[in-house]
Design a protein around this motif. Structure first.
Motif, mmCIF file in Angstrom:
data_model
loop_
_atom_site.group_PDB
_atom_site.id
_atom_site.type_symbol
_atom_site.label_atom_id
_atom_site.label_comp_id
_atom_site.label_asym_id
_atom_site.label_seq_id
_atom_site.Cartn_x
_atom_site.Cartn_y
_atom_site.Cartn_z
ATOM 1 N N TYR A 86 0.832 -1.208 0.000
ATOM 2 C CA TYR A 86 0.000 0.000 0.000
ATOM 3 C C TYR A 86 0.860 1.249 0.000
ATOM 4 C CZ TYR A 86 -3.340 3.542 1.587
ATOM 5 O OH TYR A 86 -4.132 4.668 1.691
ATOM 6 N N HIS A 87 0.521 2.183 -0.880
ATOM 7 C CA HIS A 87 1.211 3.463 -0.947
ATOM 8 C C HIS A 87 0.207 4.563 -0.614
ATOM 9 C CE1 HIS A 87 4.744 1.453 -2.500
ATOM 10 N NE2 HIS A 87 3.949 0.816 -3.337
ATOM 11 N N TRP A 88 0.391 5.149 0.542
ATOM 12 C CA TRP A 88 -0.620 6.034 1.112
ATOM 13 C C TRP A 88 -0.926 7.243 0.235
ATOM 14 C CZ3 TRP A 88 0.173 11.140 2.277
ATOM 15 C CH2 TRP A 88 1.514 11.592 2.287
ATOM 16 N N GLN A 89 0.055 7.682 -0.576
ATOM 17 C CA GLN A 89 -0.189 8.846 -1.440
ATOM 18 C C GLN A 89 -1.293 8.597 -2.463
ATOM 19 O OE1 GLN A 89 2.899 7.482 -0.945
ATOM 20 N NE2 GLN A 89 4.508 9.049 -0.915
ATOM 21 N N ASP A 90 -1.538 7.302 -2.781
ATOM 22 C CA ASP A 90 -2.621 6.975 -3.722
ATOM 23 C C ASP A 90 -3.985 7.316 -3.148
ATOM 24 O OD1 ASP A 90 -0.782 5.979 -5.520
ATOM 25 O OD2 ASP A 90 -1.091 3.885 -4.962
ATOM 26 N N GLY A 91 -4.099 7.430 -1.826
ATOM 27 C CA GLY A 91 -5.396 7.594 -1.183
ATOM 28 C C GLY A 91 -5.665 8.981 -0.657
ATOM 29 N N ILE A 92 -5.022 10.016 -1.220
ATOM 30 C CA ILE A 92 -5.307 11.389 -0.811
ATOM 31 C C ILE A 92 -5.661 12.215 -2.043
ATOM 32 C CG2 ILE A 92 -3.808 11.277 1.211
ATOM 33 C CD1 ILE A 92 -1.729 12.912 -0.387
ATOM 34 N N GLY A 93 -6.258 13.379 -1.803
ATOM 35 C CA GLY A 93 -6.634 14.266 -2.901
ATOM 36 C C GLY A 93 -7.980 13.906 -3.501
ATOM 37 N N PRO A 94 -8.336 14.548 -4.611
ATOM 38 C CA PRO A 94 -9.643 14.302 -5.246
ATOM 39 C C PRO A 94 -9.827 12.827 -5.588
ATOM 40 C CG PRO A 94 -8.575 16.225 -6.202
ATOM 41 C CD PRO A 94 -7.560 15.575 -5.315
ATOM 42 N N ARG A 95 -10.978 12.278 -5.250
ATOM 43 C CA ARG A 95 -11.195 10.841 -5.458
ATOM 44 C C ARG A 95 -11.148 10.467 -6.935
ATOM 45 N NH1 ARG A 95 -15.101 11.233 -1.133
ATOM 46 N NH2 ARG A 95 -14.421 10.010 0.680
ATOM 47 N N ASP A 96 -11.601 11.346 -7.795
ATOM 48 C CA ASP A 96 -11.629 10.998 -9.216
ATOM 49 C C ASP A 96 -10.239 10.967 -9.843
ATOM 50 O OD1 ASP A 96 -11.155 13.721 -9.130
ATOM 51 O OD2 ASP A 96 -12.654 14.245 -10.632
ATOM 52 N N LYS A 97 -9.244 11.412 -9.102
ATOM 53 C CA LYS A 97 -7.871 11.382 -9.604
ATOM 54 C C LYS A 97 -7.029 10.315 -8.904
ATOM 55 C CE LYS A 97 -7.453 16.154 -11.253
ATOM 56 N NZ LYS A 97 -8.889 16.415 -11.304
ATOM 57 N N ARG A 98 -7.610 9.573 -8.011
ATOM 58 C CA ARG A 98 -6.864 8.543 -7.297
ATOM 59 C C ARG A 98 -6.740 7.283 -8.162
ATOM 60 N NH1 ARG A 98 -9.387 8.900 -1.109
ATOM 61 N NH2 ARG A 98 -9.303 11.197 -0.960
ATOM 62 N N PHE A 114 -11.041 5.337 -0.196
ATOM 63 C CA PHE A 114 -10.964 5.573 1.247
ATOM 64 C C PHE A 114 -9.492 5.547 1.624
ATOM 65 C CE2 PHE A 114 -10.973 4.513 5.720
ATOM 66 C CZ PHE A 114 -12.135 5.075 6.233
ATOM 67 N N GLY A 115 -9.003 6.680 2.122
ATOM 68 C CA GLY A 115 -7.584 6.773 2.461
ATOM 69 C C GLY A 115 -7.365 7.453 3.797
ATOM 70 N N THR A 116 -6.219 8.086 3.942
ATOM 71 C CA THR A 116 -5.831 8.666 5.224
ATOM 72 C C THR A 116 -6.831 9.684 5.747
ATOM 73 O OG1 THR A 116 -3.484 8.355 4.672
ATOM 74 C CG2 THR A 116 -4.000 9.898 6.450
ATOM 75 N N ARG A 169 -1.493 18.370 3.033
ATOM 76 C CA ARG A 169 -2.633 18.099 3.921
ATOM 77 C C ARG A 169 -3.544 19.311 4.003
ATOM 78 N NH1 ARG A 169 -0.296 18.309 8.684
ATOM 79 N NH2 ARG A 169 -1.161 20.386 9.046
ATOM 80 N N ARG A 170 -2.953 20.475 4.153
ATOM 81 C CA ARG A 170 -3.749 21.701 4.226
ATOM 82 C C ARG A 170 -4.522 21.926 2.932
ATOM 83 N NH1 ARG A 170 1.450 23.482 6.501
ATOM 84 N NH2 ARG A 170 1.223 23.605 8.781
ATOM 85 N N ALA A 171 -3.850 21.683 1.811
ATOM 86 C CA ALA A 171 -4.515 21.856 0.511
ATOM 87 C C ALA A 171 -5.679 20.888 0.344
ATOM 88 C CB ALA A 171 -3.504 21.662 -0.623
ATOM 89 N N ASN A 172 -5.606 19.750 1.025
ATOM 90 C CA ASN A 172 -6.691 18.766 0.972
ATOM 91 C C ASN A 172 -7.784 19.042 1.994
ATOM 92 O OD1 ASN A 172 -5.555 17.323 -1.148
ATOM 93 N ND2 ASN A 172 -4.404 15.960 0.197
#
Length: 245
Positions: A86-98, A114-116, A169-172
């Protein structure tokens, strides 16, 4: 092997229980919970936006209600065997871009919906009305993961400065740090089923080096070594070698 001995019919067995005798305090963290991207634990379990039983954020309200009754003090995420790829960066930001990724522990596809941030938000909802929050306990990828990736995750969750991952994190949408205290150094890395299986010597050496860097980044975190089941010398050797480094 367990041996049972029949008590003769003319004898009486007496068991005395002294409820006032206390040997030591039991940490409430002993009664923690565990979540993993496996089966319906996450998708269709705690998170199911399509279910009429879910709230506006997709969290199953019936599951939340059941867990509140248990009063769980700490919950581990995201695994389990799952975490080794698992690479946690895959689970942050807009869901449609994950990205959707092959998942090797349970031979499925991980959509990363579903991520961090979702996990931390779910814990916040779970802890509503409690005197203390439900503590997050994140497990680091000791299989295909890197130390840089682990440091970035700690920075993303706990960083307070003007640094890259804290700003991500702040940007998210999460200005304040999550203050994740507990971090696991891998999962069951001794097992032959594990991606990135290690010997106890290899694990102790890697864990010590990771711990050194992670504690430099955030001295307040607590790191948990990977133990092994049953009677064996894994725990003793790993503790000895890690602490000696």
């Amino acid at each position: 092997m367990t041996t049972f001995t029949k008590i003769p019919d003319d004898e009486v067995a007496v068991i005395n229980v002294d409820v006032s005798r206390r040997l030591s305090k039991i940490s409430p963290m002993t009664y923690g919970g565990f979540t993993e991207h496996m089966g319906r634990c996450i998708y269709g379990g705690i998170y199911d936006p399509s279910s009429p039983l879910s709230d506006s954020e997709g969290f199953r309200m019936d599951v939340l209600a059941a867990l509140r009754e248990l009063d769980v003090p700490v919950i581990r995420y995201p695994g389990g065997n799952f975490v080794a790829t698992y690479h946690w960066q895959d689970g942050i930001g807009p869901r449609d871009k994950r990205p959707r990724r092959p998942e090797l522990a349970w031979l499925g596809v991980e959509p990363n919906s579903f991520g961090t941030d979702e996990f931390m938000r779910w814990l916040s909802v779970l802890g509503q009305g409690r005197a203390r929050r439900v503590e997050p306990y994140l497990c680091l990828n000791f299989g295909t993961g890197t130390l840089d990736e682990a440091l970035a995750w700690v920075e993303y969750c706990n960083g307070t400065g003007d640094t890259y991952w804290a700003n991500r994190r702040r940007a998210n949408g999460h200005e304040e740090p999550y203050r994740v205290k507990y971090w696991a150094l891998g999962n069951e890395v001794w097992g032959p089923w594990q991606v990135g299986q290690m010997t106890q010597e290899e694990y102790a050496r890697k864990a010590a080096q990771w711990a050194k860097a992670l504690k430099l980044l955030d001295p307040d975190i607590e790191l948990i070594l990977c133990g092994r089941e049953g009677y064996n010398d894994w725990d003793h050797r790993v503790l000895r070698d890690t602490c000696a480094t």
